[in-house]
Scaffold this active site. Sequence first.
Site, PDB file in Angstrom:
ATOM      1  N   HIS A  41      43.090  39.619   9.504  1.00  0.00           N
ATOM      2  CA  HIS A  41      43.004  39.345  10.933  1.00  0.00           C
ATOM      3  C   HIS A  41      41.583  39.423  11.479  1.00  0.00           C
ATOM      4  O   HIS A  41      41.293  38.863  12.529  1.00  0.00           O
ATOM      5  CB  HIS A  41      43.911  40.296  11.714  1.00  0.00           C
ATOM      6  N   ARG A  47      41.583  44.296   2.590  1.00  0.00           N
ATOM      7  CA  ARG A  47      42.852  43.601   2.781  1.00  0.00           C
ATOM      8  C   ARG A  47      42.608  42.101   2.701  1.00  0.00           C
ATOM      9  O   ARG A  47      41.781  41.560   3.419  1.00  0.00           O
ATOM     10  CB  ARG A  47      43.494  43.956   4.123  1.00  0.00           C
ATOM     11  N   ASP A  96      53.734  44.423  12.811  1.00  0.00           N
ATOM     12  CA  ASP A  96      54.638  43.405  12.277  1.00  0.00           C
ATOM     13  C   ASP A  96      56.013  43.982  11.984  1.00  0.00           C
ATOM     14  O   ASP A  96      57.029  43.294  12.159  1.00  0.00           O
ATOM     15  CB  ASP A  96      54.036  42.780  11.016  1.00  0.00           C
TER      16      ASP A  96
END
Length: 259
Positions: free
Chosen positions: A50, A75, A180
């Site tokens: 992100h 990540r 999420d």
Amino acid sequence: MAKPTVLSSLADRFARGDSIVSAWCGLPDPSISAILAQEDFDAVTLDMQHGPITLAEVIRAVPLINAAGKPAVARIPVGEFQNVSRLFDAGVSGVIAPMINTMEDARLFAAYAKYPPMGERSWGSYGGLGASGLDQNSYLKAANGFSLTFAMIETREAMAILDDILALEGIDAVFVGPSDLSIALSGGAKVDATAKEVDEALKHIVARASAANKPVAFYAATAERAKQGLAMGARFVTVMSDSGLLRAGAQNALKITRS
């Protein structure tokens, strides 16, 4: 034979039962993660899913983090398993893979992360080999133990196969994505990373992971939430983000100045 230092420290601390508090970086300038690595964080996590940070910027940041004596974790974006081995080659100690929703996802992740016979990682380590203090054959023998994989649990599909993911050789830990997970558990109705059902899911994940002798990691948007995550049994928590810390520091400074 020299013992790995920075690269093995994360795995060593998990083996001792320690809890890890990590910074979280998404801003692309490597100097930002280098600054945070100089603080009292146990690790620095770099977010390519992100955050605007790219693979090239992560690779430049990793040696700066390692030079501060801290392990780097990264990540990847969803499904970009081809970058897992590249990150370990660069010297990260752990890779987080988002949206591990099927056993095929988990197997692909493990295959790219681990050397044979456990996985299919190919040879080409440069930063990792240099940071390890090992010769190439000693590194090859030891790397599967200190190159850690974090499979993200953030959907109903992942929750349904949690035990199978935890049992898979080559998956070392799970990472809870609370925002999420809140979307999934509410049927798409809301984003609420502090919802009661998220806490209940985290406790369930911790219980199942503990039974499998694997640690749970947790993203926290605030320091208070990070503390709650540790209290619920997470062994690795990230505290806010680089942009969040910058904003909070600016707001606090302005509040004091103008009060």
